[in-house]
Design a protein around this motif. Structure first.
Motif, PDB file in Angstrom:
ATOM      1  N   MET A 233       4.141  -2.507  -0.501  1.00 11.26           N
ATOM      2  CA  MET A 233       3.146  -2.172   0.493  1.00 11.26           C
ATOM      3  C   MET A 233       2.519  -0.828   0.094  1.00 11.26           C
ATOM      4  N   SER A 234       1.191  -0.757   0.080  1.00 12.83           N
ATOM      5  CA  SER A 234       0.488   0.454  -0.326  1.00 12.83           C
ATOM      6  C   SER A 234       0.460   1.470   0.817  1.00 12.83           C
ATOM      7  N   THR A 235       0.144   2.708   0.475  1.00  8.02           N
ATOM      8  CA  THR A 235       0.032   3.776   1.475  1.00  8.02           C
ATOM      9  C   THR A 235      -1.045   3.429   2.496  1.00  8.02           C
ATOM     10  N   ASP A 236      -2.162   2.886   2.027  1.00  7.31           N
ATOM     11  CA  ASP A 236      -3.244   2.504   2.953  1.00  7.31           C
ATOM     12  C   ASP A 236      -2.769   1.451   3.948  1.00  7.31           C
ATOM     13  N   ASP A 237      -1.969   0.477   3.467  1.00  6.93           N
ATOM     14  CA  ASP A 237      -1.435  -0.560   4.365  1.00  6.93           C
ATOM     15  C   ASP A 237      -0.520   0.057   5.422  1.00  6.93           C
TER      16      ASP A 237
ATOM     17  N   ALA B 159      -2.628   1.982   7.910  1.00  6.59           N
ATOM     18  CA  ALA B 159      -3.415   1.088   8.766  1.00  6.59           C
ATOM     19  C   ALA B 159      -2.576   0.540   9.918  1.00  6.59           C
ATOM     20  N   GLY B 160      -1.274   0.430   9.729  1.00  2.00           N
ATOM     21  CA  GLY B 160      -0.399  -0.084  10.773  1.00  2.00           C
ATOM     22  C   GLY B 160       0.017   0.950  11.800  1.00  2.00           C
TER      23      GLY B 160
END
Length: 190
Positions: free
Chosen positions: A1-5, A8-9
């Motif tokens: 899982m990327s930092t952006d993902d 976003a959560g």
């Protein structure tokens, strides 16, 4: 899982936690000192979460920061590697990842061997759990008893094994040369 993902959560998670606790944005603003508009933008994903914003929110909700960011659960830390028998010596790997620092619990049976010192890149640390361990390191020939430790640069000719008086159980930590933390055992240069 990327930092952006992960980031976003965070917003939806903040909103869910706040709603579960039946707290208004105004009440959360008062408890945290963060403006209502900033809290609203955080929850809607229009504002990127930062530690400065998340810490007071976590404190106000009395939840760990991990819960706000959705940190992955920590996996079972136990190492369940099978023992390896090499040359009559049993090794239990205590680390899972190949490369880098390696740790082993070792059982050397009672036997008398003539030392055959070797060299290789790396750095080693030994700790005797029970019995006596003979260590030949360069010009040194020492016996380590339970509770004693040794550390050395493996570029120095070395050998270790049973004293022949009984089995010996010890821990061995081995790391590549660049990862060593102590350099005391390095041979002195004239």
């Amino acid at each position: 899982m990327s930092t952006d993902d992960v980031l976003a959560g965070v917003g939806p998670r903040l909103r869910r936690i706040r709603k579960e606790r039946e707290v208004t944005l105004a009440a959360l603003s008062e408890a945290t000192g963060i403006s209502v508009s900033t809290l609203s933008r955080l929850e809607s994903g229009l504002r990127r979460p930062s530690l400065e914003l998340l810490l007071p929110i976590a404190q106000a909700h009395q939840v760990p920061l991990d819960e706000l960011v959705g940190a992955p659960a920590v996996e079972d830390p136990r190492v369940r590697a099978k023992p390896i028998v090499r040359g009559g010596r049993t090794h239990w790997p205590l680390t899972r990842q190949p490369g880098g620092l390696q740790a082993f619990k070792v059982l050397e049976p009672q036997r008398k061997h003539a030392p055959d010192p070797r060299t290789h890149e790396g750095y080693e640390w030994l700790y005797v759990l029970s019995g006596k361990l003979r260590l030949v390191l360069g010009e040194h020939d020492v016996v380590l008893a339970a509770g004693e430790a040794a550390e050395f640069d493996t570029r120095v000719p070395h050998w270790f094994g049973s004293t022949g008086e009984g089995p010996v159980e010890f821990l061995s930590l081995f790391g590549p040369q660049g990862e060593r933390m102590h350099v005391r055992a390095r041979p002195a240069r004239s």
